[in-house]
Design an enzyme around this catalytic site. Structure first.
Site, PDB file in Angstrom:
ATOM      1  CD  GLU A 229      35.137 -22.005 -38.282  1.00 43.28           C
ATOM      2  OE1 GLU A 229      33.961 -21.537 -37.663  1.00 43.28           O
ATOM      3  OE2 GLU A 229      35.103 -22.291 -39.239  1.00 43.28           O
TER       4      GLU A 229
ATOM      5  CE  LYS B 240      27.435 -26.826 -32.104  1.00 44.00           C
ATOM      6  NZ  LYS B 240      26.205 -26.010 -31.311  1.00 44.00           N
TER       7      LYS B 240
ATOM      8  CG  PHE C  43      29.814 -19.635 -38.811  1.00 43.65           C
ATOM      9  CD1 PHE C  43      29.449 -20.400 -39.597  1.00 43.65           C
ATOM     10  CD2 PHE C  43      29.226 -19.224 -37.530  1.00 43.65           C
ATOM     11  CE1 PHE C  43      28.034 -20.589 -39.446  1.00 43.65           C
ATOM     12  CE2 PHE C  43      27.901 -19.594 -37.349  1.00 43.65           C
ATOM     13  CZ  PHE C  43      27.162 -20.359 -38.625  1.00 43.65           C
TER      14      PHE C  43
ATOM     15  NE  ARG D 247      21.414 -32.508 -38.516  1.00 42.96           N
ATOM     16  CZ  ARG D 247      21.769 -31.321 -37.608  1.00 42.96           C
ATOM     17  NH1 ARG D 247      22.850 -31.109 -37.182  1.00 42.96           N
ATOM     18  NH2 ARG D 247      20.809 -30.744 -37.184  1.00 42.96           N
TER      19      ARG D 247
ATOM     20  CE  LYS E 200      25.606 -31.433 -33.612  1.00 48.09           C
ATOM     21  NZ  LYS E 200      24.537 -30.853 -33.222  1.00 48.09           N
TER      22      LYS E 200
HETATM   23  P1  ATP Z   1      22.969 -27.649 -31.663  1.00 43.59           P
HETATM   24  O1  ATP Z   1      21.790 -28.111 -31.264  1.00 43.59           O
HETATM   25  O2  ATP Z   1      24.385 -28.293 -31.205  1.00 43.59           O
HETATM   26  O3  ATP Z   1      23.073 -26.095 -31.783  1.00 43.59           O
HETATM   27  P2  ATP Z   1      22.133 -27.620 -34.181  1.00 43.59           P
HETATM   28  O4  ATP Z   1      21.277 -28.622 -34.873  1.00 43.59           O
HETATM   29  O5  ATP Z   1      21.432 -26.071 -34.248  1.00 43.59           O
HETATM   30  O6  ATP Z   1      23.032 -27.812 -33.208  1.00 43.59           O
HETATM   31  P3  ATP Z   1      24.329 -28.075 -35.764  1.00 43.59           P
HETATM   32  O7  ATP Z   1      24.558 -28.355 -37.291  1.00 43.59           O
HETATM   33  O8  ATP Z   1      24.549 -29.407 -35.258  1.00 43.59           O
HETATM   34  O9  ATP Z   1      23.329 -27.359 -35.671  1.00 43.59           O
HETATM   35  O10 ATP Z   1      25.635 -27.217 -35.213  1.00 43.59           O
HETATM   36  C1  ATP Z   1      25.888 -25.993 -36.008  1.00 43.59           C
HETATM   37  C2  ATP Z   1      25.367 -24.969 -35.126  1.00 43.59           C
HETATM   38  O11 ATP Z   1      26.412 -24.385 -34.161  1.00 43.59           O
HETATM   39  C3  ATP Z   1      25.052 -23.776 -35.995  1.00 43.59           C
HETATM   40  O12 ATP Z   1      23.595 -24.094 -36.482  1.00 43.59           O
HETATM   41  C4  ATP Z   1      25.457 -22.587 -35.154  1.00 43.59           C
HETATM   42  O13 ATP Z   1      24.192 -22.108 -34.580  1.00 43.59           O
HETATM   43  C5  ATP Z   1      26.142 -23.029 -34.093  1.00 43.59           C
HETATM   44  N1  ATP Z   1      27.537 -22.428 -34.472  1.00 43.59           N
HETATM   45  C6  ATP Z   1      28.548 -22.063 -33.152  1.00 43.59           C
HETATM   46  N2  ATP Z   1      29.681 -21.850 -33.496  1.00 43.59           N
HETATM   47  C7  ATP Z   1      29.772 -22.364 -35.055  1.00 43.59           C
HETATM   48  C8  ATP Z   1      30.689 -22.124 -35.901  1.00 43.59           C
HETATM   49  N3  ATP Z   1      32.060 -22.168 -35.688  1.00 43.59           N
HETATM   50  N4  ATP Z   1      30.540 -22.674 -37.316  1.00 43.59           N
HETATM   51  C9  ATP Z   1      29.361 -22.841 -37.271  1.00 43.59           C
HETATM   52  N5  ATP Z   1      28.362 -23.058 -36.603  1.00 43.59           N
HETATM   53  C10 ATP Z   1      28.451 -22.650 -35.119  1.00 43.59           C
END
Ligand code: ATP
Length: 593
Positions: free
Chosen positions: A251, A253, A343, A420, A426
């Site tokens: 998907e 991001k 999502f 997590r 990712k």
């Molecule tokens: P980052 O610092 O990269 O934003 P994070 O620590 O907030 O990461 P991660 O679990 O690493 O969180 O990445 C998921 C995050 O990415 C989600 O919290 C959401 O905000 C964002 N996101 C964007 N697109 C998507 C998607 N298609 N599916 C899930 N999460 C998504």
């Protein structure tokens, strides 16, 4: 329970930095409390009145607390200021001033109870509008008039939001599991209940009311945010697909803000990644969800991205920050409308979807989301081939995304709240161009600036989070990437959080000029990760008597105020990044050099 008793427990908690001892003290404390008291004590010990989604905070201004203190003790302004300068903590000032007063007044008073203190705090927090300041001071004065010196110390710290016990939600999860018996047998149940309610006070209360059965009986509830499922990271398309058993749903991001949207008939509530109620920041989203979410009741998740209203293209994350300022919301809605990309669906019309596999949850999402140009599901593609994944990633980047998240689609691909894990992986653009990705680190200390930076904090001591021990481990000192406005802003942020001694949850061999309560999360980018004898992150994992450090760290300019300290990059992630960095340098067996 008498508040005096709670204050004694707080003294004991303050005197130790050992996690096990803290847990034991909390177990005893919870053992003595009724269920309702246990709920209140849990919140107070975390320096709060309610869980974050309620949106009511205690935080009374220091100057108002001083007014109450003066009216109870008769101390002059100069006297209070002098003492404050000497002790650096208004709680200690209150203790000393009251100990002078006590001899004449204490004799015939009823002891304060935890409930009395808590309900007075509730009244203080809920005072708004005209006359609110006066009323807050009056309420606090009334409380302090009945307090003993030790009680006053904690009343003042609680009311001004400066409790520093070093306990966090995780400490209570452990303590609540220990109250039930063997920690390892009950931790999973406690965590599950916490992850779907985001309310540690409620969980502690349930433990007391009905033991493990009550905890297991907890269900999703509209209006109570679910803690978010999070992704691991990998650096190559092949590794990702291998990890997911050969295929996954890739998907886009999106680079925006995660929203968890709860719909209950005509009522829409929006929660942040940290479970705060942020409905007021998104009146446009509320309206649209009212029209375009077809279910009567739903809990769905999306990424909100600021859009350029003229071109329809996505704008950087920072533009959403305008919505944080109350008076700017209306303007921001016009200037920076948001696109919503859904999502996940966690709950729809009586169906709890958390234990259903992703493809099924996505089908529900398709049913519920009535799409238009800026409201729809994330762009997604089922991939089975690494080169396919790479070209999809390329497309995502060209379309203005950070990269992709590749998700497990097997029958085990449930929604894992608050965790997590490898069901989501990712894969970001920066992995391919640079050695390391950005990380989100927590400030634990600061060093005074020199030369051009004198008067500011020139360098910050940063840490990664270790969920296993619930501690923050130092990983680098960062002194670059700060603009003048950042130095100013950081100085104010740091000064609010300076503590005199190393905070209990901080693990660092390095001694900064000032210690900072772990709370501020900043995005940092570095050149590589190296073994280090002075940083404690991943201590002993790669080499005995050494940890890991980020080399040439720079602040990217991004304040991760959407993340709490426990949401920062973890020690395990840094270790994993170190290992994959090695893999990209050392060819795998059988590979040509
Ligand atoms: P980052 O610092 O990269 O934003 P994070 O620590 O907030 O990461 P991660 O679990 O690493 O969180 O990445 C998921 C995050 O990415 C989600 O919290 C959401 O905000 C964002 N996101 C964007 N697109 C998507 C998607 N298609 N599916 C899930 N999460 C998504």
């Amino acid at each position: 329970m008498e508040f005096r008793k709670l204050a004694e427990y707080y003294d004991r908690l303050e005197a130790t930095t050992k996690r096990l001892e803290m847990r034991e003290i909390l177990v005893q404390l919870l053992g003595e409390a009724t269920p309702d008291e246990a709920q209140r004590i849990a919140m107070l010990s975390l320096g709060k009145l309610y869980p974050p989604y309620v949106g009511i905070e205690l935080g009374m201004a220091e100057k108002l607390a001083i007014r109450a203190l003066r009216s109870v003790t008769g101390a002059s302004e100069a006297e209070v200021e002098k003492l404050l300068a000497k002790k650096g903590d208004l709680g200690l000032v209150a203790e000393e001033l009251l100990s002078k007063r006590k001899a004449q007044t204490i004799l015939f008073q009823e002891p304060l109870t935890v409930d009395q203190v808590y309900t007075t705090f509730e009244r203080i927090a809920r005072e708004t509008g005209e006359g609110a300041m006066e009323n807050k001071v009056k309420l606090l004065t009334g409380l302090l008039a009945k307090a003993e010196p030790k009680e006053a110390k904690y009343i003042v710290r609680l009311v001004t939001g400066t409790m520093r016990l070093g306990v966090a939600d995780m400490t209570f999860i452990d303590a609540a599991s220990a109250v039930l018996g063997d920690i390892s047998s009950f931790r999973e149940d406690i965590e599950r209940a916490y992850n779907i309610t985001s309310d540690i006070g409620l969980v502690v209360k349930l433990v007391k009311v009905g033991g493990v059965e009550a905890v297991r009986g907890v269900r999703l509830r509209i209006g109570m945010p679910v803690r978010p499922m999070l992704a691991e990271r990998l650096t190559s398309a092949k590794d990702i697909l291998d990890k997911l058993g050969g295929k996954g749903l890739a998907e886009y991001k999106y680079d925006g803000e995660r929203l968890q949207i709860h719909k209950d008939g005509s009522r829409i509530m929006i929660f942040s990644r940290r479970q705060e109620n942020i409905t007021h920041q998104f009146p446009d989203v509320v309206k649209k969800c009212g029209q375009r979410l077809s279910a009567d009741q739903a809990i769905v998740e999306c990424e909100a991205v600021a859009m350029d209203p003229d071109t329809g293209s996505m704008l950087p994350f920072q533009e959403l920050m305008h919505r944080r300022r109350k008076y700017e919301v209306e303007k921001a809605v016009e200037l920076y409308p948001v696109g919503l990309f859904f999502f996940d669906a966690i709950y729809v019309d009586g169906e709890d979807l958390m234990n259903r596999p992703l493809p099924e949850r996505r089908s529900w999402l398709k049913e519920v989301v009535v799409s238009d140009e800026t409201f729809g599901l994330t762009v997604a593609k089922l991939v089975e081939d690494p080169s396919d994944l790479d070209s999809f990633m390329q497309r995502a980047v060209e379309d203005g995304c950070e990269g992709v998240i590749v998700k497990d689609v097997s029958p085990k691909s449930v929604y894992r709240a608050g965790a997590r894990g490898w069901l989501w992986i990712k894969y970001k653009r920066s992995y391919v161009s640079k050695l390391t990705d950005t990380v989100d680190l927590v400030v634990i200390g600061a060093f005074h600036g020199k030369g051009k930076r004198s008067g500011w904090y020139g360098t910050l001591l940063m840490s990664a989070y270790d969920p296993r021990s619930d501690t923050f481990k130092s990983v680098c000192k960062v002194g670059t990437g700060f603009k003048e406005e950042d130095l100013k802003r950081l100085k104010a942020m740091i000064e609010e959080r300076v503590v005199r001694e190393r905070p209990a949850r901080v693990d660092s061999l390095m001694q900064p000029d000032v210690w900072v309560r772990p709370d501020i999360v900043l995005e940092i980018v570095g050149d590589e990760i190296t073994v280090s004898p002075i940083h404690t992150c991943g201590w002993g994992t790669i080499q005995p008597n050494a940890g890991l450090a980020i080399r040439f760290p720079r602040f990217t300019g991004r304040y991760r105020s959407d993340k709490g300290p426990e949401d920062a990059t973890t020690v395990d992630e840094i270790v994993e990044m170190y290992r994959s960095q090695l893999k990209s340098i050392v060819p795998e067996e059988g590979e040509a050099l």
